[in-house]
Structures are given as C-alpha cells and as structure tokens.
Design an enzyme around this catalytic site. Structure first.
Site, PDB file in Angstrom:
ATOM      1  N   HIS A 179      77.519  62.660 -12.760  1.00  0.00           N
ATOM      2  CA  HIS A 179      77.359  63.040 -11.351  1.00  0.00           C
ATOM      3  C   HIS A 179      78.073  62.031 -10.442  1.00  0.00           C
ATOM      4  O   HIS A 179      78.911  62.396  -9.625  1.00  0.00           O
ATOM      5  CB  HIS A 179      75.860  63.107 -11.024  1.00  0.00           C
ATOM      6  CG  HIS A 179      75.553  63.282  -9.572  1.00  0.00           C
ATOM      7  ND1 HIS A 179      74.977  64.426  -9.067  1.00  0.00           N
ATOM      8  CD2 HIS A 179      75.743  62.471  -8.501  1.00  0.00           C
ATOM      9  CE1 HIS A 179      74.838  64.307  -7.757  1.00  0.00           C
ATOM     10  NE2 HIS A 179      75.292  63.122  -7.387  1.00  0.00           N
ATOM     11  N   GLU A 180      77.736  60.753 -10.618  1.00  0.00           N
ATOM     12  CA  GLU A 180      78.312  59.734  -9.737  1.00  0.00           C
ATOM     13  C   GLU A 180      79.829  59.672  -9.883  1.00  0.00           C
ATOM     14  O   GLU A 180      80.547  59.413  -8.926  1.00  0.00           O
ATOM     15  CB  GLU A 180      77.698  58.357 -10.025  1.00  0.00           C
ATOM     16  CG  GLU A 180      76.214  58.248  -9.686  1.00  0.00           C
ATOM     17  CD  GLU A 180      75.888  58.603  -8.239  1.00  0.00           C
ATOM     18  OE1 GLU A 180      76.754  58.433  -7.360  1.00  0.00           O
ATOM     19  OE2 GLU A 180      74.763  59.076  -7.997  1.00  0.00           O
TER      20      GLU A 180
ATOM     21  N   HIS B  20      81.611  61.885  -7.598  1.00  0.00           N
ATOM     22  CA  HIS B  20      81.830  61.315  -6.261  1.00  0.00           C
ATOM     23  C   HIS B  20      83.069  60.419  -6.258  1.00  0.00           C
ATOM     24  O   HIS B  20      83.871  60.440  -5.322  1.00  0.00           O
ATOM     25  CB  HIS B  20      80.628  60.477  -5.817  1.00  0.00           C
ATOM     26  CG  HIS B  20      79.407  61.284  -5.486  1.00  0.00           C
ATOM     27  ND1 HIS B  20      79.430  62.366  -4.646  1.00  0.00           N
ATOM     28  CD2 HIS B  20      78.112  61.149  -5.875  1.00  0.00           C
ATOM     29  CE1 HIS B  20      78.205  62.868  -4.537  1.00  0.00           C
ATOM     30  NE2 HIS B  20      77.391  62.150  -5.276  1.00  0.00           N
TER      31      HIS B  20
ATOM     32  N   HIS C  43      86.036  62.535  -6.184  1.00  0.00           N
ATOM     33  CA  HIS C  43      86.144  63.149  -4.861  1.00  0.00           C
ATOM     34  C   HIS C  43      86.847  62.170  -3.906  1.00  0.00           C
ATOM     35  O   HIS C  43      87.711  62.555  -3.123  1.00  0.00           O
ATOM     36  CB  HIS C  43      84.738  63.481  -4.349  1.00  0.00           C
ATOM     37  CG  HIS C  43      84.688  64.596  -3.343  1.00  0.00           C
ATOM     38  ND1 HIS C  43      83.510  65.141  -2.918  1.00  0.00           N
ATOM     39  CD2 HIS C  43      85.651  65.257  -2.669  1.00  0.00           C
ATOM     40  CE1 HIS C  43      83.755  66.100  -2.034  1.00  0.00           C
ATOM     41  NE2 HIS C  43      85.046  66.189  -1.862  1.00  0.00           N
TER      42      HIS C  43
END
Ligand SMILES: [Zn+2]
Length: 701
Positions: A495-496, A499, A502
C-alpha cells in the site's frame, strides 16, 4: 547556505565541480544517475539534510526570506499587465522551495534519532505552517491574482486549459476559503484562529509522538501470546514489557492473550494514552475549527473540509458512511454472533458478550479454528528482503520500471536504504525513495510515505524529479533469523509503496498537483488497489517462499482460506472503519461540547461501546490532517475496488503491463492536475460503479 546552493546551482555545474573536488560527497553512481537526468530535461538531487538545530534555523530563515522577497516583487508588479505567469504560476514557483523544506522538516521530526533535532524540526514545521497561513492572507498577492483574473475574464488574455485552468480556479477558490473576501476585522479573526489551530494541532501531534506507555505482565498473564514476543519482551525481573504505544506490541497481546483481564488492561492502557494532555487540546481544536468554518460562511467544519474533495460536502460524506453502516448491519451482527459463540465455549458462560477488548482476540481465534489460518505461521514466507524484492518486481513489471539500490550519502538510521527509480524503456531517471525499515525510540510509529522533494516544472523549464521516504516499523529480526513480516505488514508496504510510486511517477507541472497531491478522498484509492496484489497467488508465488526451505512456497490453500476468512470478517473490520469515519465526521458537524462523549457514542453506534473511561480520540493522529476526512478511506476503497477490476479482467491480471501503463499514465502521472472522477473514468474506460466494492464487503450486488 547549503540549502541555498541546493536550489541555485544548476545541475551541470554540480556535476562539473565534482570532478575537481578533493573528496566528492555523493556516491559516484548517484552522480551518474543525476547526470543521466539532464538529457531528459530533468533535475534529480539528493536532499541535503540539516545536521544541527542551528542549521535548521538558519536554513529556514534563508528560505523564508527569499520567498518573502519574491512575494514582495509579485505583489508590487504593475497590475494592469498581470498575467497567469506573473501571478498564479509565480505563486506556485515561490511556494515550492518552502514546501520542499516543510517536507524535509516533517520527515526529520518523525525520524531523527536526536531529540533536539526533532524538536528543532517540529518548531520549523510550526513556523512554516504559520508562514503558509500568513501567505494566504497577503492582500498584495491576492490583489495581483485578482487583477490577472479580471483581465482574463475580460478576454484580454489567452484562454487557459487543463492543469493551468484548474490551478487558476482552485487558487482563487482557496482565497475565498481563506476569507479574503471578508471585511478586515473578520479576516483578522480568521487568521488569528488559524494560527491558534496550527499551534493546537502541533501540540496534539507532539503529545502523541512523545507518548510512550508500557505496562508489565507475568508470563501467565500473557498466556496465548506467541513465544517470539514473550522472548523479545522479557525483562530482568522475568516479567514482560508491553509497549502499548507500539502497535505491533499492542496487537500481539490483543490478538492472542487468552485472559480477558489482560486484554482489558492492555486496551485500557492504549486508549487512555495522552488522554490527560490531549483531551482538553482536542476540545479546543474542535471548537476553533467550528468558529473558523462559521466565520467563513460554512455550516460546519465538515462542509469546509469536504468542499475541495470528491464528496463535495459533509452531508454527502455522512450519508455515504451511514448508508454503508446500515448495509453492513446484518453481516456485522452475524459475525459478532459467531465470535460470541466462541466466547461462550471459551468461558462456559451462556450469556457471554463480545466487548471492545474481545473482538481482535476472537477474530484471531476464529481465523485459526475455522480457516486453519495461523497468521503468525505465515511469517516464515515473508523475510523482509524477499518481500521487498517481490514487491519491487511486481511494481517494476506493470509500470515498466527499474529500481537500483545505492548507498545514501547521509543517513538518519544505520540501516537506511536508498533506491533509484528509472523508466525501463527509455532509461529516464524518475526519482528516488528511501526505506527506513525498523522501529526506533522517538520514531514515527506507523507506516507512511513522506514526500521529500516533490515533482515540479521549474521556472528554468527543467523538471524536478521527486524524492520520497517510506518510513516503516517492520517487525525486527530475532537473533539467528531474518526479519519476518506478517501478511498484514506485507499488505501495508504494498500500500505505502503505491503512494511512493504516485509521488515518483508524476508529470504534473505544478507543485500543487504533483504526485499524490490529489483530492484527499481519492488519494488512498491507487494505493488501496495494490493491497489486492498480496492476496494473489501468482504475485505471492513469486516471492512468498519459506526462507528455511526454498522448495516451499506459501501454501495456496492457506491463501484461499485467508481470502475466505477475510471475507468472513469484513463486517467487523468495516464497521470499525466506519465507526472511525462516523466519529470523525460527528466531531466536525458543529455544536460539539464534549468530544469524548461524541466519539464514544458514535463508536458504540457503529461498532462496540468503548471501554469505560477511555478516550481513544486523544491518541488518534488522524484528527489532525485527516479531520473530517477519515471517511475518505472507505470512499477511496470503493474506487480502488472498481479500479482493481481492470487488472482482474486483463490477460495477465495483476501482472498486466498494458493495464499498468494505463494506470501510470491516467492516474499516477497526472496527479491532481486532472479531476479525479475524470482520471478514474479514463483509466476504467467506462463509468465508475460500486458493484466491485460491495462484493469485497461480501454484500453481493
Ligand atoms: Zn495510505
């Protein structure tokens, strides 16, 4: 001084100087990598981390003085010829170095080993927050922007499109949100309240970061808790230390301790952390926010906060949350009854009830008994280096990237890692990320991605590539073993890392929209989507291998059972999430006298009644920054589930490069420069739908 040179010395000069320098500071391959960026019109630099509180202060003084001087020039321009470039664009340029320092200070205050450095960085953050508040109240700058807008509206200037048009509209909207349209006295009051709010929030966060609570148990009291934890937590007197402010400690007890009394004690300790300090601070924060919202003409803080987001207003967010709570009611009650039956067997008490301090334990028991899933037993498949390799490969494959490790020139932790990211097809260097893996005293105690240098088209036309840090708290290695992750930790890092991608893959022109600077109720969607990867047999098959015996891959039946178990516990999991979302929204709907009572009532309504005397919101960091925004996780989950279907339906599923590249182009590269609903539609190549989301909740269609 170093800070100034960081922004002023062109890259070519840096590279040229390095050849003659007696002892070049950066690693040679880092230099080469930075030099590689030049042909692409890119700038790539290692952040220069301040090494003393004095350096922090001097650096900040210099940055702010430069920005103030530039703002003075912006404000003093001839208004009759004001343009987009001389106002809106210029503002984005001026703010950029301050944002960069703010990012760095934010990271350092959460990771520096030295307490005086953390303190200096915390003060710097507070000063910069004040500076940003003051900036939004600078009338000369506002008037220059207004002058441009007037010319633009009269048709004297070329029509703006895309990112530039969005930046113009949203910059002007923010002036309205700051109250620049109000009379001087009201505006002054809003500004003073904002400064007060910043101080209160900094105090609230500081109390959370500083809180270190440990309680002690005998071995008998920790009956059921894994041996590894007992060994690691044993003190000289034979008792065991449970640091309730370290989440992995807390969960080890709450998920495994057979004795209810132990769970109650542990839960009470966790949910009273920082209560004495932060209880009153939170009450003041909530009241201050309401006053600001009211002066600005909003019904409440929730309306104010959701205006720039996808939800648009507080009522829409509340309706979304309440609707889901209601849809989940039958499933939630079924699941609680299942857990209750386990407790009846366990205690011999026909009337046993599941309490707040029970759900984690019985859920864990339920998983073990009904699905044969002992999540602890999965750790042997997840040694950290294997997990990172597997994760990197998964991201490299779909986004067509290459990662390469280098030695960081400056380290805030001995085991700090630094990785370079480049486009595999073109070789274009795209950015860098740090990995700070393990817990330390005084370090941020969850997992998070921190921006350090954001993407941005610089005034000289080159593009500044991003640098980020992943701050993690993986379970440390025991003697004679590698660091072994739980499946949950694997999911968290996937998940991290979403980021980080992104941020790094961005091509947005302005700092305002670069990377993950998107609507806050959308920002989690691209990352949450990647949580699907760690449930996929193909993806896990690549790296989830028993470190003691490479012939053993993670058992597929365990995966299936985990998936089934996950679905079987979605009701409880999601109702807890929604209780947090509801608590947060209710705190910000106005007329709140007693935050503790409001939060505890919302928790009881959507989940379980909290343990008497607890006030978990006092130790809930989301309330500063995610305030009236926690619903965004569920909101984004709905979008994430929809987006994941693109991969699920693709020929190579979660390894599909075509889907991955579309994700990269339509979502990751554009950042906030495109309206999120539009970006999602372009990625989906159809209208969005909630069907996939409801299915993940076990609710069918
Ligand atoms: Zn996240």
């Amino acid at each position: 001084m170093r800070l100034l040179s960081l922004f002023l010395i062109p890259l070519a000069m840096l590279a040229g100087c390095a050849q003659n320098a007696p002892a070049p500071e950066p690693e040679p391959d880092l230099d080469q990598f930075a030099a590689l960026a030049a042909p692409y019109g890119n700038v790539l630099e290692i952040p220069a981390f301040e090494e003393s509180p004095a350096e922090v202060e001097a650096g900040l003084d210099a940055i702010l003085a430069r920005a103030d001087a530039a703002l003075d020039r912006l404000g003093a321009q001839d208004l009759s010829v004001a343009t987009y470039a001389s106002t809106i664009q210029r503002l984005d340029d001026i703010v950029y170095p301050v944002t960069t320092m703010l990012n760095r200070m934010w990271l350092m205050k959460e990771t520096q080993p030295d307490a005086s450095m953390r303190e200096a960085c915390t003060e710097a953050v507070a000063r910069m927050n004040e500076w940003f508040v003051a900036l939004s109240y600078r009338e000369d700058v506002y008037e220059a922007c207004q002058a441009f807008l007037a010319r633009y509206t009269r048709g004297e200037l070329p029509k703006l499109e895309g990112e530039q048009r969005k930046l113009m509209l949203e910059t002007m909207r923010d002036y309205r949100r700051s109250g620049l349209h109000l009379d001087a006295a009201t505006r002054g009051e809003v500004e003073a309240l904002r400064n007060k709010l910043n101080e209160l929030e900094t105090e609230f966060d500081g109390n959370i970061t500083d809180a270190q609570v440990e309680i002690h148990f005998t071995t008998e009291e920790l009956d059921g808790v894994p041996e590894a934890f007992l060994t690691a937590s044993q003190q000289a007197d034979g008792r065991h230390r449970v640091r309730v402010t370290v989440t992995s400690d807390y969960l080890s007890v709450m998920q495994n301790a057979r004795r209810e009394e132990t769970r109650k004690r542990c839960n009470f300790a966790r949910y009273t952390v920082a209560m004495a300090e932060n209880g009153p601070v939170l009450a003041e924060i909530v009241a201050t926010r309401e006053r600001i919202a009211s002066l600005l003409g909003y019904a409440n803080w929730a309306d104010y906060q959701t205006e720039p987001k996808m939800a648009g207003d507080g009522a829409t967010a509340v309706a979304f949350v309440e609707d889901l709570i209601q849809r989940l009611e039958p499933k939630f009650q079924d699941e609680v009854e299942t857990l209750r039956k386990l407790k009846v067997i366990d205690t011999g008490n026909e009337n046993a009830e599941i309490h707040f301090w029970d759900f984690r334990y019985y859920q864990s028991q339920y998983m073990k008994q009904s699905f044969g899933v002992d999540t602890e037993a999965l750790r042997v498949y997840f040694p950290l280096p294997q997990v990172l390799d597997g994760m990197f490969a998964a991201y490299e494959r779909i986004f067509d990237l290459e990662f390469e490790a280098v030695e960081p020139p400056q380290k805030w932790a001995d085991d700090l890692e630094l990785w370079l990211v480049k486009d595999a097809a073109s070789g274009e260097p795209l950015g860098m990320f740090y990995l700070d893996n393990f817990p330390r005293e005084g370090k941020y105690n969850h997992f998070a991605q921190f921006d350090i240098i954001g993407g941005k088209r610089l005034p000289d036309g080159r593009y500044q590539r991003p640098v980020v840090a992943l701050v993690c708290n993986f379970t440390p290695a025991l003697p004679g073993e590698p660091a072994l992750m739980s499946h949950n930790e694997v999911e968290t890092i996937f998940h991290e890392f979403g980021h980080a991608m992104h941020s790094i893959l961005t091509r947005a022109e302005s700092t305002r929209y670069a990377g993950a600077n998107v609507a806050r109720d959308f920002v989690e969607a691209p990352s949450q989507m990647f949580e699907n990867w760690v449930w996929d047999a193909d993806i896990l098959g690549d790296f989830a291998i028993d470190y003691r015996d490479p012939s053993k891959k993670i058992p597929m039946e365990t995966l299936a059972a985990m998936k089934e178990a996950d679905l079987a516990t979605q009701g409880v999991y999601y109702r807890r999430q929604l209780s947090l979302a509801l608590s947060d929204l209710r705190l910000h709907l106005g007329e709140v006298q007693d935050p503790q009572a409001v939060v505890n009532a919302a928790t009881a309504e959507a989940f379980f009644p909290p343990q008497a005397g607890t006030h978990f919101a006092a130790y809930w960091g989301h309330l500063t920054g995610y305030d009236a925004g926690y619903y965004g996780y569920a909101w984004a989950d709905a979008i994430a589930a929809d987006m994941a279907t693109v991969f699920q339906n693709a020929p190579d599923r979660y390894r599909d490069r075509e889907a991955g590249m579309r994700l990269r182009r339509q979502i990751y590269e554009v950042g906030g420069s495109v309206d999120p609903s539009e970006a999602v539609r372009r990625f989906l190549q159809r209208e969005p739908s909630n069907d996939a989301f409801l299915k993940t909740l076990g609710l069918g269609q």
